[in-house]
Design a protein around this motif. Structure first.
Motif, PDB file in Angstrom:
ATOM      1  N   ARG A  81       2.515   3.153  -2.395  1.00 56.48           N
ATOM      2  CA  ARG A  81       1.581   3.126  -3.666  1.00 56.48           C
ATOM      3  C   ARG A  81       0.368   1.819  -3.555  1.00 56.48           C
ATOM      4  O   ARG A  81       0.852   0.884  -3.343  1.00 56.48           O
ATOM      5  CB  ARG A  81       2.585   2.765  -4.939  1.00 56.48           C
ATOM      6  CG  ARG A  81       1.904   2.972  -6.123  1.00 56.48           C
ATOM      7  CD  ARG A  81       2.719   2.655  -7.225  1.00 56.48           C
ATOM      8  NE  ARG A  81       3.988   3.607  -7.424  1.00 56.48           N
ATOM      9  CZ  ARG A  81       5.442   3.530  -7.190  1.00 56.48           C
ATOM     10  NH1 ARG A  81       5.652   2.149  -6.722  1.00 56.48           N
ATOM     11  NH2 ARG A  81       6.262   4.174  -7.206  1.00 56.48           N
ATOM     12  N   LYS A  82      -0.708   2.569  -3.844  1.00 52.92           N
ATOM     13  CA  LYS A  82      -1.919   1.671  -3.707  1.00 52.92           C
ATOM     14  C   LYS A  82      -2.442   1.330  -5.243  1.00 52.92           C
ATOM     15  O   LYS A  82      -2.115   2.027  -6.213  1.00 52.92           O
ATOM     16  CB  LYS A  82      -2.971   2.375  -3.147  1.00 52.92           C
ATOM     17  CG  LYS A  82      -2.841   2.361  -1.687  1.00 52.92           C
ATOM     18  CD  LYS A  82      -3.844   3.249  -0.880  1.00 52.92           C
ATOM     19  CE  LYS A  82      -3.499   3.378   0.493  1.00 52.92           C
ATOM     20  NZ  LYS A  82      -4.616   4.079   1.447  1.00 52.92           N
ATOM     21  N   GLY A  83      -2.803   0.039  -5.328  1.00 44.16           N
ATOM     22  CA  GLY A  83      -3.466  -0.392  -6.658  1.00 44.16           C
ATOM     23  C   GLY A  83      -5.107   0.031  -6.878  1.00 44.16           C
ATOM     24  O   GLY A  83      -5.797   0.997  -6.039  1.00 44.16           O
ATOM     25  N   TYR A  84      -5.842  -0.264  -8.005  1.00 44.27           N
ATOM     26  CA  TYR A  84      -6.976   0.195  -8.349  1.00 44.27           C
ATOM     27  C   TYR A  84      -7.996  -0.444  -7.092  1.00 44.27           C
ATOM     28  O   TYR A  84      -9.014   0.325  -7.014  1.00 44.27           O
ATOM     29  CB  TYR A  84      -7.295  -0.311  -9.611  1.00 44.27           C
ATOM     30  CG  TYR A  84      -6.589   0.187 -10.967  1.00 44.27           C
ATOM     31  CD1 TYR A  84      -6.850   1.567 -11.223  1.00 44.27           C
ATOM     32  CD2 TYR A  84      -5.573  -0.658 -11.257  1.00 44.27           C
ATOM     33  CE1 TYR A  84      -6.146   2.134 -12.206  1.00 44.27           C
ATOM     34  CE2 TYR A  84      -4.801   0.193 -12.503  1.00 44.27           C
ATOM     35  CZ  TYR A  84      -5.227   1.251 -12.846  1.00 44.27           C
ATOM     36  OH  TYR A  84      -4.486   2.018 -13.730  1.00 44.27           O
ATOM     37  N   ASP A  85      -7.719  -1.434  -6.618  1.00 39.87           N
ATOM     38  CA  ASP A  85      -8.507  -1.983  -5.531  1.00 39.87           C
ATOM     39  C   ASP A  85      -8.323  -1.398  -4.313  1.00 39.87           C
ATOM     40  O   ASP A  85      -9.194  -1.648  -2.904  1.00 39.87           O
ATOM     41  CB  ASP A  85      -8.514  -3.558  -5.333  1.00 39.87           C
ATOM     42  CG  ASP A  85      -7.095  -4.074  -5.190  1.00 39.87           C
ATOM     43  OD1 ASP A  85      -6.061  -3.126  -5.120  1.00 39.87           O
ATOM     44  OD2 ASP A  85      -6.843  -5.142  -5.020  1.00 39.87           O
ATOM     45  N   GLY A  86      -7.478  -0.598  -3.937  1.00 40.05           N
ATOM     46  CA  GLY A  86      -7.177   0.194  -2.710  1.00 40.05           C
ATOM     47  C   GLY A  86      -6.090  -0.476  -1.855  1.00 40.05           C
ATOM     48  O   GLY A  86      -5.749  -0.022  -0.815  1.00 40.05           O
ATOM     49  N   GLU A  87      -5.575  -1.632  -2.109  1.00 42.65           N
ATOM     50  CA  GLU A  87      -4.543  -2.574  -1.469  1.00 42.65           C
ATOM     51  C   GLU A  87      -3.385  -1.869  -1.822  1.00 42.65           C
ATOM     52  O   GLU A  87      -3.079  -1.408  -2.809  1.00 42.65           O
ATOM     53  CB  GLU A  87      -4.602  -3.885  -1.783  1.00 42.65           C
ATOM     54  CG  GLU A  87      -6.070  -4.813  -1.590  1.00 42.65           C
ATOM     55  CD  GLU A  87      -6.210  -4.707  -0.090  1.00 42.65           C
ATOM     56  OE1 GLU A  87      -5.109  -4.726   0.457  1.00 42.65           O
ATOM     57  OE2 GLU A  87      -7.196  -4.807   0.305  1.00 42.65           O
ATOM     58  N   ILE A  88      -2.625  -1.928  -0.935  1.00 35.59           N
ATOM     59  CA  ILE A  88      -0.815  -1.382  -1.077  1.00 35.59           C
ATOM     60  C   ILE A  88      -0.184  -2.402  -1.892  1.00 35.59           C
ATOM     61  O   ILE A  88      -0.170  -3.541  -1.653  1.00 35.59           O
ATOM     62  CB  ILE A  88      -0.247  -1.250   0.305  1.00 35.59           C
ATOM     63  CG1 ILE A  88      -1.101  -0.258   1.165  1.00 35.59           C
ATOM     64  CG2 ILE A  88       1.135  -0.619   0.228  1.00 35.59           C
ATOM     65  CD1 ILE A  88      -0.584   0.169   2.539  1.00 35.59           C
ATOM     66  N   GLU A  89       0.248  -1.960  -3.098  1.00 40.62           N
ATOM     67  CA  GLU A  89       1.194  -2.568  -3.793  1.00 40.62           C
ATOM     68  C   GLU A  89       2.658  -2.399  -3.576  1.00 40.62           C
ATOM     69  O   GLU A  89       3.193  -3.597  -3.587  1.00 40.62           O
ATOM     70  CB  GLU A  89       1.090  -2.154  -5.337  1.00 40.62           C
ATOM     71  CG  GLU A  89      -0.490  -2.547  -5.750  1.00 40.62           C
ATOM     72  CD  GLU A  89      -0.737  -2.238  -7.489  1.00 40.62           C
ATOM     73  OE1 GLU A  89       0.458  -1.523  -7.822  1.00 40.62           O
ATOM     74  OE2 GLU A  89      -1.606  -2.428  -7.942  1.00 40.62           O
ATOM     75  N   GLN A  90       3.063  -1.361  -3.266  1.00 38.49           N
ATOM     76  CA  GLN A  90       4.523  -1.072  -2.942  1.00 38.49           C
ATOM     77  C   GLN A  90       4.655  -0.157  -1.819  1.00 38.49           C
ATOM     78  O   GLN A  90       3.857   0.850  -1.769  1.00 38.49           O
ATOM     79  CB  GLN A  90       5.270  -0.649  -4.259  1.00 38.49           C
ATOM     80  CG  GLN A  90       6.651  -0.403  -3.929  1.00 38.49           C
ATOM     81  CD  GLN A  90       7.562  -1.816  -4.035  1.00 38.49           C
ATOM     82  OE1 GLN A  90       7.094  -2.765  -4.638  1.00 38.49           O
ATOM     83  NE2 GLN A  90       8.421  -1.887  -3.108  1.00 38.49           N
ATOM     84  N   ALA A  91       5.419  -0.350  -0.837  1.00 40.13           N
ATOM     85  CA  ALA A  91       5.656   0.644   0.325  1.00 40.13           C
ATOM     86  C   ALA A  91       7.290   0.952   0.511  1.00 40.13           C
ATOM     87  O   ALA A  91       7.944  -0.201   0.333  1.00 40.13           O
ATOM     88  CB  ALA A  91       4.896   0.032   1.685  1.00 40.13           C
ATOM     89  N   TYR A  92       7.480   2.091   0.887  1.00 37.39           N
ATOM     90  CA  TYR A  92       8.820   2.341   1.075  1.00 37.39           C
ATOM     91  C   TYR A  92       8.840   3.065   2.290  1.00 37.39           C
ATOM     92  O   TYR A  92       7.924   4.132   2.821  1.00 37.39           O
ATOM     93  CB  TYR A  92       9.422   3.477   0.026  1.00 37.39           C
ATOM     94  CG  TYR A  92       9.468   2.730  -1.231  1.00 37.39           C
ATOM     95  CD1 TYR A  92      10.649   1.850  -1.552  1.00 37.39           C
ATOM     96  CD2 TYR A  92       8.657   3.098  -2.319  1.00 37.39           C
ATOM     97  CE1 TYR A  92      10.827   1.296  -2.987  1.00 37.39           C
ATOM     98  CE2 TYR A  92       8.544   2.452  -3.647  1.00 37.39           C
ATOM     99  CZ  TYR A  92       9.666   1.381  -3.710  1.00 37.39           C
ATOM    100  OH  TYR A  92       9.785   0.947  -5.209  1.00 37.39           O
ATOM    101  N   GLY A  93       9.806   2.746   3.378  1.00 42.59           N
ATOM    102  CA  GLY A  93       9.762   3.252   4.877  1.00 42.59           C
ATOM    103  C   GLY A  93      10.511   2.260   5.593  1.00 42.59           C
ATOM    104  O   GLY A  93      11.890   1.858   5.299  1.00 42.59           O
ATOM    105  N   PHE A  94      10.100   1.977   6.871  1.00 46.57           N
ATOM    106  CA  PHE A  94      10.788   1.111   7.690  1.00 46.57           C
ATOM    107  C   PHE A  94      10.105  -0.172   7.952  1.00 46.57           C
ATOM    108  O   PHE A  94       8.786  -0.010   8.327  1.00 46.57           O
ATOM    109  CB  PHE A  94      10.849   1.852   9.229  1.00 46.57           C
ATOM    110  CG  PHE A  94      11.870   3.158   8.948  1.00 46.57           C
ATOM    111  CD1 PHE A  94      13.250   3.101   9.005  1.00 46.57           C
ATOM    112  CD2 PHE A  94      11.109   4.242   9.161  1.00 46.57           C
ATOM    113  CE1 PHE A  94      13.812   4.159   9.145  1.00 46.57           C
ATOM    114  CE2 PHE A  94      12.029   5.470   9.008  1.00 46.57           C
ATOM    115  CZ  PHE A  94      13.369   5.376   9.005  1.00 46.57           C
TER     116      PHE A  94
END
Length: 447
Positions: free
Chosen positions: A126-139
């Motif tokens: 999930r990315k924020g308004y600035d395009g940076e990743i705020e939350q990631a789910y995986g490995f």
């Protein structure tokens, strides 16, 4: 802004202490840590067995690392990748979904990756308004950075063990080759030793080498072989030193004799050389002139066929081991004591002593005391004046001479039979009257 990180797997997958340990190691990772992901992956491949990872699991780890865009991994960066199963299967050479799930679980159990599962088990970011990743789910591949030093030490230990294993196998190969060739040289050169027992000891040690074995087992076997190598080498070196010493003494003696140019001394020296040439000194020269190679088993059996009578079942003698066993049976029947037999084997070598026993057994009707005769030959062997070649060759010549005599007798009988046949055939061709035959009988032979 991320405020919570998942620590438990989705669905029915259970949480284990190993997973918690991997998460603790990941949290303790220094923020300034930097590693080259492919260098760490190479160390993981070499330490695969120690880590408990499968080869298919490493293929999946390779695919997971390829989804991270950077080659350098930093301790303060986001190290989560979220490829779908289809994407992983495509980069992992097309393995089945069931195989993929099984080996992903292996990576987690080995602590090489950490699951960061979403509430519904899907992998995404999930990315924020600035395009940076705020939350990631995986490995989470942060263990690659956190345990990089551990992987390097394991890989170095594995490389060192492989090298030590290779070196001990080389030691075994070289030592085996040296021992076999030294035994052959000792037998061919007539070095006094019980070579049969040396060969038996060698076979006993070599028989302990398994097809696959850890390095520690091979180290112990290599040590035993090296001890045997040292013993055989010492015997050969002692014999060479003794031989060289005798040669040097003989050369020194000749130099002293020739250093006086007096004519009288020269004539005495020539006389001495003539006496030496005609005396017992000629025996060792004759022995040295004989072939240095071993007698073939076929020639020995042809010269000493009586030894075949002692083989059980009449199966014959197929190799030197069976020949030695037959000689052991013949020895007590000849009345040869164990001490005389042991002395002969020490002086001649086990194989040469067995050939001597076979020759004595072949001529036992011509030898009054087989034990005394063997001791005499043993003494000559200790002085380097005996070889089994003349004995065997004499038996072969005797056999050939007997065959010639038998063949000549058969030829004479055939000639007489042919002459008688000619007379009968001649008489049948000459037909005379009864009156002429009576007249010839009355006249009789002329005086």
């Amino acid at each position: 802004m991320q405020t919570y990180t998942s620590t438990t797997p989705f669905g029915r997958r259970a949480l284990s202490l190993g997973m918690i340990s991997s998460q603790v190691a990941s949290k303790a990772m220094p923020k300034d840590a930097t590693v080259h992901k492919w260098h760490v992956f190479q160390n993981i491949k070499e330490a695969r067995i120690a880590l408990g990872a499968t080869d298919r699991a490493l293929a999946i780890l390779d695919a997971l690392l390829s989804f991270h865009p950077e080659t350098a991994l930093y301790g303060d960066s986001e190290l989560i990748v979220w490829p779908s199963n289809e994407q992983l299967i495509g980069r992992a050479n097309g393995m089945s979904p069931a195989t993929l799930r099984r080996h992903l679980a292996n990576l987690v159990d080995c602590g090489l990756v950490i699951r960061r599962d979403s509430p519904n088990g899907k992998r995404f970011a999930r990315k924020g308004y600035d395009g940076e990743i705020e939350q990631a789910y995986g490995f989470d591949i942060s263990p690659i950075v956190a345990r990089a030093a551990e992987f390097k030490e394991l890989a170095e230990a594995v490389r060192a063990e492989k090298k030590a294993h290779r070196l001990v196998k080389e030691r075994l190969t070289i030592c085996r080759r040296d021992i076999v060739k030294m035994i052959e040289a000792g037998i061919e050169e007539g070095v006094p030793a019980n070579w049969g027992r040396v060969q038996q000891a060698y076979q006993t040690i070599v028989g302990q080498i398994p097809r696959t074995a850890p390095r520690q087992v091979l180290e112990a076997i290599a040590t035993d072989l090296e001890d045997l190598w040292s013993e055989v080498r010492d015997v050969l070196e002692s014999f060479v030193k003794t031989k060289n010493l005798n040669a040097n003494e003989s050369q020194t003696e000749r130099h002293i004799q020739n250093s006086k140019p007096d004519s009288k001394n020269e004539s005495e020296h020539r006389l001495g050389k003539i006496e030496e040439a005609s005396g017992s000194a000629s025996d060792p020269d004759n022995v040295r002139s004989l072939p240095k190679r071993e007698l073939p088993l076929g020639i020995v059996l042809d010269a000493c066929p009586n030894l075949l009578w002692l083989v059980k079942g009449g199966s014959g003698i197929r190799n030197w081991r069976e020949f030695l066993a037959a000689a052991e049976v013949a020895r007590p029947s000849l009345g040869i004591s164990p001490s005389a037999w042991e002395d002969a084997r020490t002086a001649m070598g086990e194989q040469q002593a067995a050939i001597t026993i076979a020759a004595i057994y072949q001529r036992q009707d011509q030898i009054k005391s087989a034990g005394g005769y063997l001791r005499n030959l043993t003494d000559r062997a200790k002085d380097g004046k005996f070889s089994v070649w003349p004995m065997v060759m004499a038996l072969v010549r005797a056999k050939l001479d007997a065959a010639k005599v038998a063949n000549s007798g058969v030829a004479e009988a055939a000639d007489e039979l042919e002459t008688a046949g000619k007379v009968v055939r001649t008489e049948k061709r000459l037909e005379i009257s009864d009156a002429l035959r009576q007249n010839l009988d009355r006249r009789g032979p002329k005086s």
